[in-house]
Design a protein around this motif. Structure first.
Motif, PDB file in Angstrom:
ATOM      1  N   PHE A 275       0.821  -1.220   0.000  1.00  0.00           N
ATOM      2  CA  PHE A 275       0.000   0.000   0.000  1.00  0.00           C
ATOM      3  C   PHE A 275       0.858   1.275   0.000  1.00  0.00           C
ATOM      4  O   PHE A 275       0.342   2.373   0.206  1.00  0.00           O
ATOM      5  N   ALA A 276       2.142   1.108  -0.259  1.00  0.00           N
ATOM      6  CA  ALA A 276       3.000   2.278  -0.480  1.00  0.00           C
ATOM      7  C   ALA A 276       3.021   2.612  -1.969  1.00  0.00           C
ATOM      8  O   ALA A 276       3.610   3.598  -2.388  1.00  0.00           O
ATOM      9  N   ASP A 277       2.380   1.754  -2.758  1.00  0.00           N
ATOM     10  CA  ASP A 277       2.339   1.916  -4.216  1.00  0.00           C
ATOM     11  C   ASP A 277       0.988   2.442  -4.678  1.00  0.00           C
ATOM     12  O   ASP A 277      -0.013   2.184  -4.021  1.00  0.00           O
ATOM     13  N   THR A 278       0.966   3.104  -5.815  1.00  0.00           N
ATOM     14  CA  THR A 278      -0.337   3.430  -6.416  1.00  0.00           C
ATOM     15  C   THR A 278      -0.289   3.063  -7.894  1.00  0.00           C
ATOM     16  O   THR A 278       0.777   3.097  -8.519  1.00  0.00           O
ATOM     17  N   ILE A 279      -1.424   2.697  -8.436  1.00  0.00           N
ATOM     18  CA  ILE A 279      -1.540   2.463  -9.886  1.00  0.00           C
ATOM     19  C   ILE A 279      -2.668   3.367 -10.358  1.00  0.00           C
ATOM     20  O   ILE A 279      -3.758   3.367  -9.777  1.00  0.00           O
ATOM     21  N   ASN A 280      -2.402   4.151 -11.386  1.00  0.00           N
ATOM     22  CA  ASN A 280      -3.453   5.044 -11.895  1.00  0.00           C
ATOM     23  C   ASN A 280      -4.555   4.223 -12.538  1.00  0.00           C
ATOM     24  O   ASN A 280      -4.268   3.298 -13.318  1.00  0.00           O
ATOM     25  N   ILE A 281      -5.786   4.580 -12.224  1.00  0.00           N
ATOM     26  CA  ILE A 281      -6.923   3.810 -12.750  1.00  0.00           C
ATOM     27  C   ILE A 281      -6.881   3.706 -14.288  1.00  0.00           C
ATOM     28  O   ILE A 281      -7.035   2.615 -14.825  1.00  0.00           O
ATOM     29  N   PRO A 282      -6.610   4.778 -15.022  1.00  0.00           N
ATOM     30  CA  PRO A 282      -6.602   4.625 -16.485  1.00  0.00           C
ATOM     31  C   PRO A 282      -5.520   3.649 -16.989  1.00  0.00           C
ATOM     32  O   PRO A 282      -5.602   3.180 -18.120  1.00  0.00           O
ATOM     33  N   ASP A 283      -4.531   3.344 -16.151  1.00  0.00           N
ATOM     34  CA  ASP A 283      -3.454   2.452 -16.607  1.00  0.00           C
ATOM     35  C   ASP A 283      -3.820   0.965 -16.483  1.00  0.00           C
ATOM     36  O   ASP A 283      -3.043   0.105 -16.884  1.00  0.00           O
TER      37      ASP A 283
END
Ligand code: PLP
Length: 342
Positions: free
Chosen positions: A317-325
């Motif tokens: 949970f230190a990571d994020t992924i952009n929804i459009p990706d």
């Protein structure tokens, strides 16, 4: 054997063993068992719970009032030490290293929850730099009249190592056949040293393999042998119990905290075949090693692998992924949905 050694109780033990049949089939192995040490409890669990049970018993016995420990920005050891310190009513100071200290997230967010005092080096997570700052912080605390305990990196002391000697005793009670190939990620080496010594005592037919997340084979071999010998001495055992064969690989990582493709791929495969979650700093790399050794048939096809899931969950949970990706994600407006037939 452990009766005379003080121990606190932080972990929910024994941790379960799960089979990963779809993964075993995928890798062409007879059986894969997952020892779920991510489920130990203590602030979201992990291998450190077992180590801290023995290490912090010494801290309490010696009457320290503050624990000062070190680790990377997303250190699981720091997070779990902070939680354990709070359970014991002790102060906790974390000396952390890494880069891009911009936001509190993952383990670092939990460190804040526990109200830990944080000192960080923005730009280095080298052991020597962390230890230098740890020493300086302890000296300052002493000047303030505190009694700080400098807990080494990863809790990898002889007492901490006992946690995994005891884990091997636990494992021996859970397995019908001890002809297993134990896999564990390796950082500061206490877990591996405990597995090596514990397997020598309780699982005589087991093989132990460590997958390095940062160090060289030579460094790990030296540290593990020293820790295993010191831990054997603590237990009053002959040195021969610690002087046993184990295997280490150091080709499944780049920098310590850097996410690498082979670990991301291994974690994705485990998630999609088994619904299993791995982190990118430790268990993902160890699994990448297991995948490669199975693929190259270094591991025999009739092997039963016992993979120690050492935890590390908050790091995810230190990571994020952009929804459009994410290609499998479809966006709707409320209006579009309201026009749909039911
Ligand atoms: C999730 C996880 N797995 C494995 C390890 C490695 O354990 P050790 O430091 O005892 O080698 C760590 C150490 O921090 C960890 O946090």
């Amino acid at each position: 054997m452990f009766e005379k050694i003080e121990r606190l109780h932080f972990a929910n033990l024994p941790t379960p063993i799960e089979t990963a049949d779809r993964l075993a089939q995928h890798l062409g192995l007879k059986q894969i068992l997952i020892k779920r040490d991510d489920l130990t409890g203590l602030a979201l669990g992990g291998n450190k719970a077992r180590k801290l049970e023995f290490e912090l018993a010494q801290v309490v016995k010696m009457g320290y009032d503050t624990i000062v420990t070190v680790g990377g920005q997303q250190s699981n050891h720091a997070r779990m030490t902070a939680a354990a310190a709070r359970k014991l009513g002790l102060e906790v100071v974390l000396v952390l290293g890494g880069k891009d200290f911009n936001e509190f997230k993952g383990n670092l967010l939990l460190d804040v929850f526990f109200g830990a005092e944080i000192h960080y080096i923005n730009g280095s997570d080298e052991d020597e730099d962390l230890e230098t700052l740890q020493f300086a912080v302890c000296e300052e605390l002493k000047k303030e009249g505190k009694n700080p305990y400098a807990l080494p990196l990863g809790g990898s002391t002889p007492h901490g190592t006992l946690g995994y000697v005891k884990a091997m005793e636990e494992l021996a009670g859970q397995l019908h056949d001890d002809k297993v190939h134990i896999f564990t990620p390796v950082g500061s080496c206490g877990t591996l040293a405990g597995c090596v010594l514990g397997a020598s005592l309780f699982l005589p037919n087991a093989e132990v393999t460590g997958i390095s997340v940062s160090r060289t084979v030579a460094d790990i071999t030296r540290r593990t042998k020293v820790l295993a010998a010191q831990t054997a001495a603590l237990l009053g055992l002959e040195p021969a119990f610690a002087d046993v064969k184990f295997t280490v690989y150091d080709c499944y990582h780049e920098e310590y905290a850097k996410h690498i493709k082979i670990a991301m791929d291994a974690a994705e495969t485990c998630a999609r075949l088994e619904g299993m979650i791995l982190d990118q700093v430790y268990t993902g790399k160890a699994m990448a090693g297991l995948f490669d050794l199975a693929k190259r048939e270094v591991l025999r096809k009739d092997s039963t692998v016992l993979f120690i899931h050492t935890g590390g969950m908050p790091e995810i949970f230190a990571d994020t992924i952009n929804i459009p990706d994410y290609p499998k994600c479809t966006k709707y407006t409320p209006d579009a949905v309201r026009k749909m037939k039911r």
